[in-house]
Write an enzyme that holds these catalytic residues in place. Structure first.
Site, short mmCIF file in Angstrom:
data_model
loop_
_atom_site.label_atom_id
_atom_site.label_comp_id
_atom_site.label_asym_id
_atom_site.label_seq_id
_atom_site.Cartn_x
_atom_site.Cartn_y
_atom_site.Cartn_z
N GLY A 191 -2.36 -7.26 -1.66
CA GLY A 191 -2.40 -8.55 -0.98
C GLY A 191 -1.25 -9.43 -1.41
O GLY A 191 -1.41 -10.63 -1.61
N ALA A 192 -0.07 -8.83 -1.52
CA ALA A 192 1.05 -9.51 -2.16
C ALA A 192 2.01 -10.20 -1.18
O ALA A 192 3.03 -10.72 -1.59
CB ALA A 192 1.84 -8.51 -2.99
N SER A 193 1.69 -10.20 0.09
CA SER A 193 2.64 -10.76 1.06
C SER A 193 2.59 -12.28 1.14
O SER A 193 3.48 -12.91 1.71
CB SER A 193 2.40 -10.16 2.45
OG SER A 193 1.08 -10.40 2.89
N GLY A 215 -1.42 -13.56 -4.42
CA GLY A 215 -0.71 -12.34 -4.80
C GLY A 215 0.79 -12.56 -4.91
O GLY A 215 1.43 -12.10 -5.86
N LYS A 274 -0.64 -5.26 4.24
CA LYS A 274 -0.58 -4.69 5.59
C LYS A 274 0.45 -5.39 6.47
O LYS A 274 0.94 -4.81 7.43
CB LYS A 274 -1.95 -4.79 6.26
CG LYS A 274 -3.01 -3.88 5.67
CD LYS A 274 -4.22 -3.76 6.58
CE LYS A 274 -4.88 -5.10 6.84
NZ LYS A 274 -6.05 -4.99 7.75
N ASP A 327 -2.84 -0.08 3.75
CA ASP A 327 -4.22 -0.53 3.94
C ASP A 327 -5.00 0.06 2.77
O ASP A 327 -5.18 1.28 2.69
CB ASP A 327 -4.76 -0.04 5.28
CG ASP A 327 -6.19 -0.51 5.55
OD1 ASP A 327 -6.87 -0.96 4.61
OD2 ASP A 327 -6.62 -0.42 6.72
N TYR A 360 -20.51 -11.19 1.64
CA TYR A 360 -19.30 -11.58 0.91
C TYR A 360 -19.54 -11.55 -0.60
O TYR A 360 -18.72 -11.04 -1.37
CB TYR A 360 -18.84 -12.97 1.34
CG TYR A 360 -17.66 -13.49 0.54
CD1 TYR A 360 -16.43 -12.85 0.60
CD2 TYR A 360 -17.79 -14.60 -0.28
CE1 TYR A 360 -15.34 -13.31 -0.14
CE2 TYR A 360 -16.71 -15.07 -1.03
CZ TYR A 360 -15.50 -14.42 -0.96
OH TYR A 360 -14.43 -14.87 -1.70
N LYS A 371 -17.44 -9.36 -3.35
CA LYS A 371 -16.69 -9.94 -4.46
C LYS A 371 -17.26 -9.51 -5.81
O LYS A 371 -16.51 -9.21 -6.75
CB LYS A 371 -16.67 -11.46 -4.37
CG LYS A 371 -15.79 -12.03 -3.28
CD LYS A 371 -14.35 -11.52 -3.32
CE LYS A 371 -13.55 -12.03 -4.49
NZ LYS A 371 -12.10 -11.66 -4.35
#
Length: 280
Positions: A16-18, A22, A41, A73, A171, A175
């Site tokens: 999730g670094a975009s 992240g 992604k 993904d 959720y 988590k």
């Protein structure tokens, strides 16, 4: 935790670094000259969610790090294995895994389609487990080489209080699945010298994902950098001595003498923040 190490020359694998948290963690590591395997992604610009893998890579290189963007993904175990292999091929190994990617849907049971349930469980719980499993051989080698390996899961402290479940059971399950990885893997990997911890914010964090949730006033939030600064203290701590913790950002920063948090407010001077979930 004493502050002696840096992340110079370390290789981080961040999901999730975009964008958002992240990317903030990646950029903080890049300031030390770290190598970052960017896993997400998003490769094409999205008007609702700014930032792509490639724009993130540019920001990391501008901050002083090396970046390898790998479209992945994390629900696809073969894709995860390829991303891990690409990181090892490019940088020679992996020293730190940051399981940051997450899916959120704050809906009660009747309003949660199974497709959304599967997405949250697939990204949060299964994705964290999958990435940890895939990176484990490299992390063990990192430990054997004395490179202080860590796994950091961006997930909350575990609480069995029903008010954290009732409004959004799916959720919360997803988590807490990440947090259960922290609990179990910290003990399982102790023999290898790999530190495994969770980090969670006291307040809501202004990210693009949060802005998509109706009714959230981002002016009452803090910026992602509070988490990247907190994460830095964890990732530079002694992995053998720092494991199995569920850190809260402001408490951790206070332990390191940082108590003036105004610079992290979206609107400086704010005192009335939106509290995040899962902290009593």
């Amino acid at each position: 935790m004493t502050q002696e190490r840096t992340l110079k020359g370390q290789t981080l694998f961040i999901t999730g670094a975009s964008r958002g948290i992240g990317l903030a963690i990646a950029k903080r590591a890049a300031q030390d000259g770290a190598n970052i395997v960017l896993v997400a992604k998003t490769t094409e610009p999205n008007p609702k969610l700014p930032g792509t893998l490639y724009s993130a890579a540019e920001e990391i290189q501008a901050a002083g790090g090396q970046a390898l963007p790998v479209q992945t993904d994390i629900r696809d175990e073969e894709a995860v294995a390829r991303a891990v292999a690409a990181g090892i091929e490019r940088f020679g190994g992996i020293d730190i895994l940051v399981n940051n990617a997450s899916a959120i849907n704050l809906t009660p049971t009747a309003a949660t389609p199974m497709k959304r349930f599967d997405l949250m469980m697939g990204v949060n719980a299964r994705g964290t487990y999958c990435c940890t499993q895939a990176a484990l051989p490299a992390l063990i080698k990192s430990a054997q080489a004395g490179r202080n390996p860590h796994v950091l899961n961006m997930s909350p402290p575990l609480s069995m209080k029903d008010h954290w479940f009732a409004p959004h059971v799916a959720y919360t399950m997803a988590k807490y699945g990440m947090s259960m990885c922290t609990l179990g893997h910290a003990r399982e990997f102790r023999k290898h010298g790999i530190g495994v911890n969770s980090l969670w914010p006291r307040t809501a964090i202004a990210t693009a994902a949060l802005q998509m949730i109706p009714g959230v006033d981002t002016n009452k939030c803090r910026v992602p950098e509070i988490l990247s600064d907190a994460a830095y203290f964890i990732l530079t701590s002694d992995a053998k001595a720092t494991s199995g913790n569920f850190f809260i950002d402001d408490e951790l920063l206070a332990q390191h003498g940082i108590t003036d948090l105004d610079k992290y407010a979206v609107v400086p001077g704010t005192t009335d923040f939106i509290p995040d979930f899962f902290i009593d």
